[in-house]
Design a protein around this motif. Sequence first.
Motif, PDB file in Angstrom:
ATOM      1  N   ILE A 258     -19.388   7.169 -45.581  1.00 31.19           N
ATOM      2  CA  ILE A 258     -18.680   6.069 -44.908  1.00 31.19           C
ATOM      3  C   ILE A 258     -19.405   5.596 -43.645  1.00 31.19           C
ATOM      4  O   ILE A 258     -18.915   4.718 -42.946  1.00 31.19           O
ATOM      5  CB  ILE A 258     -17.220   6.470 -44.560  1.00 31.19           C
ATOM      6  CG1 ILE A 258     -17.210   7.560 -43.482  1.00 31.19           C
ATOM      7  CG2 ILE A 258     -16.445   6.905 -45.792  1.00 31.19           C
ATOM      8  CD1 ILE A 258     -15.906   7.569 -42.703  1.00 31.19           C
TER       9      ILE A 258
ATOM     10  N   THR B  64     -17.457   8.635 -37.772  1.00 36.16           N
ATOM     11  CA  THR B  64     -16.412   7.669 -37.430  1.00 36.16           C
ATOM     12  C   THR B  64     -17.022   6.293 -37.601  1.00 36.16           C
ATOM     13  O   THR B  64     -18.036   5.973 -36.966  1.00 36.16           O
ATOM     14  CB  THR B  64     -15.953   7.871 -35.969  1.00 36.16           C
ATOM     15  OG1 THR B  64     -15.536   9.227 -35.827  1.00 36.16           O
ATOM     16  CG2 THR B  64     -14.800   6.943 -35.637  1.00 36.16           C
ATOM     17  N   SER B  65     -16.427   5.524 -38.489  1.00 35.00           N
ATOM     18  CA  SER B  65     -16.969   4.191 -38.756  1.00 35.00           C
ATOM     19  C   SER B  65     -15.886   3.154 -38.452  1.00 35.00           C
ATOM     20  O   SER B  65     -14.783   3.240 -38.980  1.00 35.00           O
ATOM     21  CB  SER B  65     -17.376   4.109 -40.227  1.00 35.00           C
ATOM     22  OG  SER B  65     -17.352   2.783 -40.675  1.00 35.00           O
ATOM     23  N   PRO B  66     -16.218   2.180 -37.586  1.00 30.63           N
ATOM     24  CA  PRO B  66     -15.212   1.157 -37.235  1.00 30.63           C
ATOM     25  C   PRO B  66     -14.694   0.403 -38.470  1.00 30.63           C
ATOM     26  O   PRO B  66     -13.527   0.039 -38.540  1.00 30.63           O
ATOM     27  CB  PRO B  66     -15.958   0.217 -36.296  1.00 30.63           C
ATOM     28  CG  PRO B  66     -17.287   0.820 -36.033  1.00 30.63           C
ATOM     29  CD  PRO B  66     -17.497   1.985 -36.930  1.00 30.63           C
ATOM     30  N   GLU B  67     -15.585   0.202 -39.466  1.00 33.65           N
ATOM     31  CA  GLU B  67     -15.163  -0.560 -40.653  1.00 33.65           C
ATOM     32  C   GLU B  67     -14.398   0.317 -41.650  1.00 33.65           C
ATOM     33  O   GLU B  67     -13.429  -0.106 -42.256  1.00 33.65           O
ATOM     34  CB  GLU B  67     -16.361  -1.150 -41.406  1.00 33.65           C
ATOM     35  CG  GLU B  67     -17.369  -1.921 -40.589  1.00 33.65           C
ATOM     36  CD  GLU B  67     -18.533  -1.059 -40.132  1.00 33.65           C
ATOM     37  OE1 GLU B  67     -19.441  -0.805 -40.934  1.00 33.65           O
ATOM     38  OE2 GLU B  67     -18.508  -0.632 -38.964  1.00 33.65           O
ATOM     39  N   ASN B  68     -14.881   1.573 -41.832  1.00 36.18           N
ATOM     40  CA  ASN B  68     -14.387   2.367 -42.962  1.00 36.18           C
ATOM     41  C   ASN B  68     -13.376   3.452 -42.630  1.00 36.18           C
ATOM     42  O   ASN B  68     -12.632   3.900 -43.489  1.00 36.18           O
ATOM     43  CB  ASN B  68     -15.574   3.040 -43.677  1.00 36.18           C
ATOM     44  CG  ASN B  68     -16.509   2.011 -44.281  1.00 36.18           C
ATOM     45  OD1 ASN B  68     -16.071   0.920 -44.615  1.00 36.18           O
ATOM     46  ND2 ASN B  68     -17.776   2.346 -44.411  1.00 36.18           N
TER      47      ASN B  68
ATOM     48  N   SER C 110     -21.776   3.627 -41.145  1.00 32.06           N
ATOM     49  CA  SER C 110     -22.204   2.220 -41.207  1.00 32.06           C
ATOM     50  C   SER C 110     -23.702   2.173 -41.472  1.00 32.06           C
ATOM     51  O   SER C 110     -24.467   3.003 -40.972  1.00 32.06           O
ATOM     52  CB  SER C 110     -21.869   1.502 -39.904  1.00 32.06           C
ATOM     53  OG  SER C 110     -22.682   1.996 -38.876  1.00 32.06           O
ATOM     54  N   GLU C 111     -24.117   1.191 -42.271  1.00 34.56           N
ATOM     55  CA  GLU C 111     -25.514   1.071 -42.704  1.00 34.56           C
ATOM     56  C   GLU C 111     -26.465   1.049 -41.513  1.00 34.56           C
ATOM     57  O   GLU C 111     -27.557   1.561 -41.567  1.00 34.56           O
ATOM     58  CB  GLU C 111     -25.704  -0.222 -43.507  1.00 34.56           C
ATOM     59  CG  GLU C 111     -25.461  -0.073 -44.999  1.00 34.56           C
ATOM     60  CD  GLU C 111     -26.286   1.055 -45.633  1.00 34.56           C
ATOM     61  OE1 GLU C 111     -27.508   1.061 -45.450  1.00 34.56           O
ATOM     62  OE2 GLU C 111     -25.702   1.927 -46.292  1.00 34.56           O
ATOM     63  N   LYS C 112     -26.007   0.414 -40.418  1.00 31.06           N
ATOM     64  CA  LYS C 112     -26.928   0.200 -39.312  1.00 31.06           C
ATOM     65  C   LYS C 112     -27.271   1.496 -38.575  1.00 31.06           C
ATOM     66  O   LYS C 112     -28.430   1.802 -38.336  1.00 31.06           O
ATOM     67  CB  LYS C 112     -26.327  -0.817 -38.346  1.00 31.06           C
ATOM     68  CG  LYS C 112     -27.398  -1.607 -37.602  1.00 31.06           C
ATOM     69  CD  LYS C 112     -26.823  -2.820 -36.930  1.00 31.06           C
ATOM     70  CE  LYS C 112     -26.766  -2.538 -35.430  1.00 31.06           C
ATOM     71  NZ  LYS C 112     -25.811  -3.243 -34.691  1.00 31.06           N
TER      72      LYS C 112
END
Length: 373
Positions: free
Chosen positions: A280, A302-306, A282-284
């Motif tokens: 999960i 911890t991913s803001p999107e996922n 983030s790609e960046k």
Amino acid sequence: MKATIERTILLKSLSHVQSVVERRNTIPILSNVLIEAAADGTLKLMATDLDLQVVETVAAAVDQPGATTVSAHTLFDIARKLPEGSQVQLTAADGKMLIVAGRARFNLSTLPRDDFPMIAEGDLPTKFALPADTLKQIIDKTRFAISTEETRYYLNGIFLHVTDGDSTTGPVLKAAATDGHRLARVTVPRPAGAEAMPDVIVPRKCIAELRKLLDEVDGDVEITLSPTKIRFGLNHAILTSKLIDGTFPDYSRVIPTANDKLLKIDPKSFMQGVDRVATIASEKTRAVKMALDRDKITLSVTSPENGTAAEEVPGEYTASGFEIGFNARYLLDILGQVDGDMIEVHLADAAAPTLIRENDTSSALYVLMPMRV
């Protein structure tokens, strides 16, 4: 020129030489492969991109010695599509090459062999041999860390240099690669003949082609080099490359020697844990946080999107607890190179480089810069 060759032999040889040829060329002849039939029953195939050159010699039935050049990718595609087991007859005359195999006939345009550029090797004073398996190990354990940033061109290869080593190792040959985020280094005993070897940086493309050729080599690889060129003799193939003209940074300065927090962990379960929680990420940033407590290691993302992910992995750790972040892909690249069932992760703090190795006698050593998470 007129020669007949078994399709499998031709295809295998072409697959080696054509991968050196760039798909787009401003100089037409650089798209071609040089084919030279000799009276002694050999066919020599050669390709170059002016920085790298590969020559392969194979057996063929030669009716008429001679040489010509023809489109490497076209000839490779034709050979690939010809029926298995077929005999391929190559005849060159008057700017054309006729290729006959079974009922298939192709007539291709050629360019004169005299226009074909060769890499002038000059004098290659250093000469030594390395077992093919050792060379494979050096490449496999370092090449993932080669930088792809063209601005730092001197990091676009593997750095080879010899040192006197210490009382336990004796003289050694070291191979190192780094992209500024991670560093990989392999140390092997210095081969006879490499004593006065200059420090050299072998380019990424040469490393890739060499690794492909090594799969078919048993025994030793003859290596000859000067400060500007390197040549690898591999059974019936010879790979010659220009070296990167630049100075590799003093990488030994980033290898930590005082990291006092030691984590011992199984690389497989560590790798699987990192891979799972990184799903999960983030790609960046690809950031994974590692929280260390006594014999308890918690990986989290911890991913803001996922959302969030966490997993506990078993490991031996007795120092004071703290948290550190790593780029998951960089960590997985390193863990993927480890053969043993236990690795040592030497840590200092959340901002300092981390040292990863199997143990203090293993030939490979890795350094990973942490990330803020």
